[in-house]
Design an enzyme around this catalytic site. Structure first.
Site, PDB file in Angstrom:
ATOM      1  N   CYS A   2       0.861  -1.188   0.000  1.00 28.28           N
ATOM      2  CA  CYS A   2       0.000   0.000   0.000  1.00 28.28           C
ATOM      3  C   CYS A   2       0.892   1.232   0.000  1.00 28.28           C
ATOM      4  O   CYS A   2       2.082   1.152   0.217  1.00 28.28           O
ATOM      5  CB  CYS A   2      -0.871   0.020   1.250  1.00 28.28           C
ATOM      6  SG  CYS A   2      -1.888  -1.444   1.443  1.00 28.28           S
ATOM      7  N   ARG A  27       1.495   1.461  -5.988  1.00 26.68           N
ATOM      8  CA  ARG A  27       1.748   0.531  -4.874  1.00 26.68           C
ATOM      9  C   ARG A  27       0.496  -0.254  -4.497  1.00 26.68           C
ATOM     10  O   ARG A  27       0.554  -1.225  -3.747  1.00 26.68           O
ATOM     11  CB  ARG A  27       2.256   1.309  -3.649  1.00 26.68           C
ATOM     12  CG  ARG A  27       3.541   2.088  -3.865  1.00 26.68           C
ATOM     13  CD  ARG A  27       3.914   2.899  -2.649  1.00 26.68           C
ATOM     14  NE  ARG A  27       4.174   2.034  -1.512  1.00 26.68           N
ATOM     15  CZ  ARG A  27       5.369   1.502  -1.244  1.00 26.68           C
ATOM     16  NH1 ARG A  27       6.391   1.764  -2.029  1.00 26.68           N
ATOM     17  NH2 ARG A  27       5.556   0.716  -0.206  1.00 26.68           N
ATOM     18  N   TRP A  74      -3.698  -2.021  -1.439  1.00 23.17           N
ATOM     19  CA  TRP A  74      -3.727  -3.303  -2.141  1.00 23.17           C
ATOM     20  C   TRP A  74      -4.150  -4.306  -1.084  1.00 23.17           C
ATOM     21  O   TRP A  74      -3.395  -4.601  -0.149  1.00 23.17           O
ATOM     22  CB  TRP A  74      -2.345  -3.649  -2.691  1.00 23.17           C
ATOM     23  CG  TRP A  74      -2.315  -4.907  -3.502  1.00 23.17           C
ATOM     24  CD1 TRP A  74      -2.816  -5.098  -4.752  1.00 23.17           C
ATOM     25  CD2 TRP A  74      -1.760  -6.172  -3.106  1.00 23.17           C
ATOM     26  NE1 TRP A  74      -2.586  -6.390  -5.176  1.00 23.17           N
ATOM     27  CE2 TRP A  74      -1.955  -7.076  -4.181  1.00 23.17           C
ATOM     28  CE3 TRP A  74      -1.115  -6.635  -1.973  1.00 23.17           C
ATOM     29  CZ2 TRP A  74      -1.518  -8.398  -4.140  1.00 23.17           C
ATOM     30  CZ3 TRP A  74      -0.678  -7.955  -1.926  1.00 23.17           C
ATOM     31  CH2 TRP A  74      -0.891  -8.816  -2.996  1.00 23.17           C
ATOM     32  N   ASN A 100       0.874   0.576   5.912  1.00 29.07           N
ATOM     33  CA  ASN A 100       1.356  -0.321   4.864  1.00 29.07           C
ATOM     34  C   ASN A 100       2.058  -1.470   5.586  1.00 29.07           C
ATOM     35  O   ASN A 100       2.901  -1.240   6.452  1.00 29.07           O
ATOM     36  CB  ASN A 100       2.352   0.398   3.943  1.00 29.07           C
ATOM     37  CG  ASN A 100       3.020  -0.583   2.968  1.00 29.07           C
ATOM     38  OD1 ASN A 100       2.360  -1.503   2.492  1.00 29.07           O
ATOM     39  ND2 ASN A 100       4.311  -0.428   2.744  1.00 29.07           N
ATOM     40  N   GLY A 101       1.698  -2.696   5.251  1.00 27.78           N
ATOM     41  CA  GLY A 101       2.406  -3.830   5.849  1.00 27.78           C
ATOM     42  C   GLY A 101       1.438  -4.914   6.302  1.00 27.78           C
ATOM     43  O   GLY A 101       0.256  -4.891   5.976  1.00 27.78           O
ATOM     44  N   GLU A 481       8.943 -14.654 -19.912  1.00 24.38           N
ATOM     45  CA  GLU A 481       8.691 -13.230 -19.678  1.00 24.38           C
ATOM     46  C   GLU A 481       7.585 -12.711 -20.588  1.00 24.38           C
ATOM     47  O   GLU A 481       6.694 -11.981 -20.149  1.00 24.38           O
ATOM     48  CB  GLU A 481       9.977 -12.430 -19.875  1.00 24.38           C
ATOM     49  CG  GLU A 481       9.826 -10.924 -19.767  1.00 24.38           C
ATOM     50  CD  GLU A 481       9.298 -10.433 -18.425  1.00 24.38           C
ATOM     51  OE1 GLU A 481       9.238 -11.230 -17.469  1.00 24.38           O
ATOM     52  OE2 GLU A 481       8.902  -9.255 -18.342  1.00 24.38           O
ATOM     53  N   LYS A 485       4.112 -11.047 -19.191  1.00 26.57           N
ATOM     54  CA  LYS A 485       3.651  -9.711 -19.613  1.00 26.57           C
ATOM     55  C   LYS A 485       2.208  -9.792 -20.101  1.00 26.57           C
ATOM     56  O   LYS A 485       1.346  -9.015 -19.730  1.00 26.57           O
ATOM     57  CB  LYS A 485       4.544  -9.167 -20.729  1.00 26.57           C
ATOM     58  CG  LYS A 485       5.912  -8.711 -20.307  1.00 26.57           C
ATOM     59  CD  LYS A 485       5.967  -7.415 -19.532  1.00 26.57           C
ATOM     60  CE  LYS A 485       5.820  -7.522 -18.080  1.00 26.57           C
ATOM     61  NZ  LYS A 485       6.776  -8.204 -17.232  1.00 26.57           N
ATOM     62  N   GLU A 488      -0.464 -10.856 -17.259  1.00 25.37           N
ATOM     63  CA  GLU A 488      -0.697  -9.975 -16.107  1.00 25.37           C
ATOM     64  C   GLU A 488      -1.416  -8.679 -16.491  1.00 25.37           C
ATOM     65  O   GLU A 488      -2.003  -8.026 -15.625  1.00 25.37           O
ATOM     66  CB  GLU A 488       0.592  -9.674 -15.364  1.00 25.37           C
ATOM     67  CG  GLU A 488       1.576  -8.769 -16.083  1.00 25.37           C
ATOM     68  CD  GLU A 488       2.784  -8.425 -15.201  1.00 25.37           C
ATOM     69  OE1 GLU A 488       2.630  -8.206 -13.992  1.00 25.37           O
ATOM     70  OE2 GLU A 488       3.877  -8.374 -15.755  1.00 25.37           O
ATOM     71  N   HIS A 504       6.274 -32.912 -24.441  1.00 32.00           N
ATOM     72  CA  HIS A 504       5.961 -33.717 -23.237  1.00 32.00           C
ATOM     73  C   HIS A 504       4.657 -33.287 -22.586  1.00 32.00           C
ATOM     74  O   HIS A 504       4.458 -33.490 -21.393  1.00 32.00           O
ATOM     75  CB  HIS A 504       7.129 -33.623 -22.246  1.00 32.00           C
ATOM     76  CG  HIS A 504       8.414 -34.150 -22.799  1.00 32.00           C
ATOM     77  ND1 HIS A 504       8.682 -35.487 -22.937  1.00 32.00           N
ATOM     78  CD2 HIS A 504       9.467 -33.486 -23.330  1.00 32.00           C
ATOM     79  CE1 HIS A 504       9.873 -35.644 -23.500  1.00 32.00           C
ATOM     80  NE2 HIS A 504      10.376 -34.450 -23.746  1.00 32.00           N
ATOM     81  N   LYS A 603       2.623  -3.005  -7.717  1.00 29.51           N
ATOM     82  CA  LYS A 603       3.958  -2.868  -8.307  1.00 29.51           C
ATOM     83  C   LYS A 603       4.995  -3.653  -7.522  1.00 29.51           C
ATOM     84  O   LYS A 603       5.947  -4.162  -8.088  1.00 29.51           O
ATOM     85  CB  LYS A 603       4.356  -1.384  -8.353  1.00 29.51           C
ATOM     86  CG  LYS A 603       5.709  -1.152  -9.008  1.00 29.51           C
ATOM     87  CD  LYS A 603       5.753  -1.675 -10.430  1.00 29.51           C
ATOM     88  CE  LYS A 603       7.122  -1.550 -11.051  1.00 29.51           C
ATOM     89  NZ  LYS A 603       7.206  -2.279 -12.351  1.00 29.51           N
TER      90      LYS A 603
END
Ligand code: AGP
Length: 608
Positions: A2, A27, A74, A100-101, A481, A485, A488, A504, A603
């Site tokens: 957050c 954030r 968040w 935040n936390g 990657e 991208k 998400e 396989h 983020k």
């Protein structure tokens, strides 16, 4: 993760708080709110949803005051709804708090507080803090905060204000980031520098386990025992324009287009005086680095993908056995690490909880930790024995782009440095690598000019249900990657896979509706990869290939081919990922999604 902010001073408090929250929105962005003290009244405005909804609410119901705090969330505990939105209030509604936390012992504390008659309004873990403060508020806000932090387990940074309390903001931090700043008339606190960059040009990195009391032009910092500690402000190294979209529609597109400049600056900085310069904070001597017989890289998400590329390059140039772990796996597997193992952390934000935990796991085993990190003064920066600064500049888009390619380039230089130290890279070879790296930013620029072609491909496939990304060797990581991208930010089910492994299992997924991105630049595994593309075609899959300019064989086997300039094999992951970044961005944008703030993400993931 957050974002928290606080401001006391003569400016318009709600607009300062909102401006800061906009800059910290990356954030977390599922709900937001502010609390302002005006004379002896505590006024709260908070709302679930985007920050723009808080802005609308404040326009409809204006507030003003001498000081205030703000929060962008968040969600971890408690879904995004008004009662779980910060600021949180005590029972008497005289103290407001933003956090935040994660408070790991919140259930025990909540039981104790409820047994004493406290009424909880939210399902958050954070709310226990404001009730603990309430319990000791008769001793004043600062002492109440000091007594509170002793009871908390977890990582946290919070700011509190109280009606009638000297017009002060009282903050505390333990293992979560917090900075503050002040001048003769005003003071502010924020989760990171971007929250205050428009007002202050110097910030104080609040030491861990500190309490900060901010007033109009005053700032005092105490340790948890209440003793004053001295700190030195540092210059704010970012400017508003660095965290502004400019003419781009999204931060992500701006950051994709910044890559030529960012990569050019890194190469210039790392090759000054024709020597490899890894930065003043490498802090590991040549003797220590020469002793290393094994490297263990641990990271998450895109940074983990960079670590996979780092492995190939370090083993190729320095011949050091290198393993790569996902941090959330490494931290719990009690890895066999002897004392000539160097543990590395790769992290753009420097605040990823799992990567911090992995770093601490290494420290507990008395191992040196070298981190590749973008945000200076972040937790990973402060807790590492040495760092290589990524130097990508602030990255705001949740989907990491320029930080990724910058991580790879820095790992490339580390591999060359270790290779030189150990006698595996000659001066001539070093010159050749320098030349290839100096040419690379212009090659990225050339690829960006294909943006419209890539947009056309995005138009054809933006409604696909699934994507498969295939690659081999170094570009297996590129496939991973590219898939990350896309998934998400477009929410399309995209899987990255080692091309040799496709037979396989995943080959069963391929049909005439499946776009398969095949990363096949010229390389030591080119022919093998071309065979895999043929296997895709034989099952009516739709190959979209990344090819080296002039490669007609792969182009001929593919429905679409995007060319990258010929380059050293170890440079190809940097060039190959650019089209995949653009493809993901355009597909998400065509779907009308919020590219910079994708659902459920933040983020930096500061929770495990
Ligand atoms: C990348 O686009 C994602 N946002 C995510 O996987 C990210 O790379 C991961 O959370 C690690 O973040 P860090 O580099 O800040 O540690």
């Amino acid at each position: 993760m957050c974002g928290i902010v606080g401001y006391v001073g003569a400016r318009n408090v709600p607009s300062v708080l909102l401006g800061s929250l906009w800059r910290l929105e990356y954030r977390g962005y599922d709900s937001s709110g502010i609390a302002v003290i005006s004379n002896s009244e505590l006024i709260v405005r908070k709302v679930p949803g985007k920050l723009s909804e808080l802005e609308e609410l404040i326009k409809r119901k204006p507030v003003s005051g001498e000081l205030g705090i703000g929060h962008t969330r968040w969600a971890t505990h408690g879904v995004p709804q008004e009662n779980n939105t910060h600021p949180l209030l005590d029972c008497n509604e005289e103290v407001a708090l933003v956090v935040n936390g994660i408070i790991e012992n919140y259930l025990t504390l909540k039981d104790e507080l409820e047994a004493k008659g406290h009424i909880f309004r939210s399902l958050t873990d954070s709310e226990v803090i404001v009730h603990l403060i309430e319990q000791n508020i008769s001793k004043g806000l600062t002492e109440a905060v000091r007594l509170t932090v002793k009871k908390l387990t977890g990582n946290f940074a919070f700011a509190a204000i109280r009606i009638g309390e000297n017009k002060e903001i009282v903050c505390a931090r333990h293992d979560a980031p917090l900075i503050c700043c002040y001048n003769a008339e005003e003071a502010a606190v924020a989760s990171d520098t971007s929250g205050v960059v428009s007002i202050f040009d110097e910030v104080i990195d609040i030491p861990n386990d500190s309490i900060v009391i901010l007033g109009r032009g005053t700032c005092s910092i105490l340790n948890f025992q209440g003793r004053e500690t001295k700190t030195t402000p540092r210059k704010v190294m970012i400017e508003v324009k660095d965290i502004d979209k400019g003419h781009f529609p999204t931060f992500m597109l701006k950051e994709i287009y910044e890559q030529p400049k960012v990569l050019h600056n890194i190469v210039k900085e790392r090759t000054s005086d024709s020597q490899i310069q890894l930065g003043a904070e490498l802090s590991l001597s040549e003797a220590e680095l020469k002793k290393i017989s094994r490297i263990l890289i641990q990271a998450c998400g895109t940074s983990w993908h960079a670590g996979l590329i780092g492995k190939y390059i370090i083993e190729k140039f320095a011949r050091i056995h290198t393993e790569v772990d996902i941090s959330s796996e490494f931290r719990y597997r009690d890895a066999v690490l002897d004392n000539d193992t160097l543990v590395m952390a790769i992290s753009q934000s420097g605040e990823t909880a799992d990567t911090i935990a992995g770093l601490r796991e290494a420290k507990v085993k008395f191992l040196k930790v070298l981190s590749v990190v973008n945000v200076l003064q972040s937790s990973i920066h402060r807790e590492s024995d040495g760092i290589i600064e990524i130097m990508a500049g602030p990255e705001i888009g949740v989907a990491s782009t320029k930080a990724y390619t910058a991580e790879i380039v820095n790992l490339y230089f580390l591999a060359l440095y270790l290779g030189r130290l150990r006698g595996f890279v000659s001066k001539t070879q070093l010159k050749e690598h320098f030349a290839a790296l100096m040419e690379m930013p212009d090659q990225v620029e050339q690829i960006l000019r294909l943006d419209n072609d890539i947009k056309d491909i995005a138009k054809e496939f933006c409604n696909s249900r699934d994507f498969l990304f295939l690659g081999r060797g170094l570009n297996y990581a590129t496939a991973l990657e590219g898939a990350l991208k896309l998934k998400e930010i477009s929410y399309i089910n995209a899987t990255g896979y080692a091309a040799g492994e496709m037979k396989h299992g995943p080959i069963a997924l391929i049909d005439d509706k499946m776009p398969v991105v095949c990363v096949n630049p010229r390389s030591s595994v080119y022919d093998k990869m071309l065979n895999n593309i043929q296997e895709v075609v034989a099952r009516k899959g739709i190959p979209i290939s990344i090819v080296t300019k002039g490669d007609q064989r792969t182009r001929g086997a593919s429905k679409y081919a995007i060319s990258i300039p010929a380059c050293h094999e170890c440079i190809s992951p940097i060039l190959s990922v650019i089209p995949l970044q653009l493809l993901a961005h355009h597909i998400a944008a065509l779907k009308g999604l919020d590219v910079d703030r994708p659902r459920n993400l933040a983020k930096s993931v500061t929770v495990e």
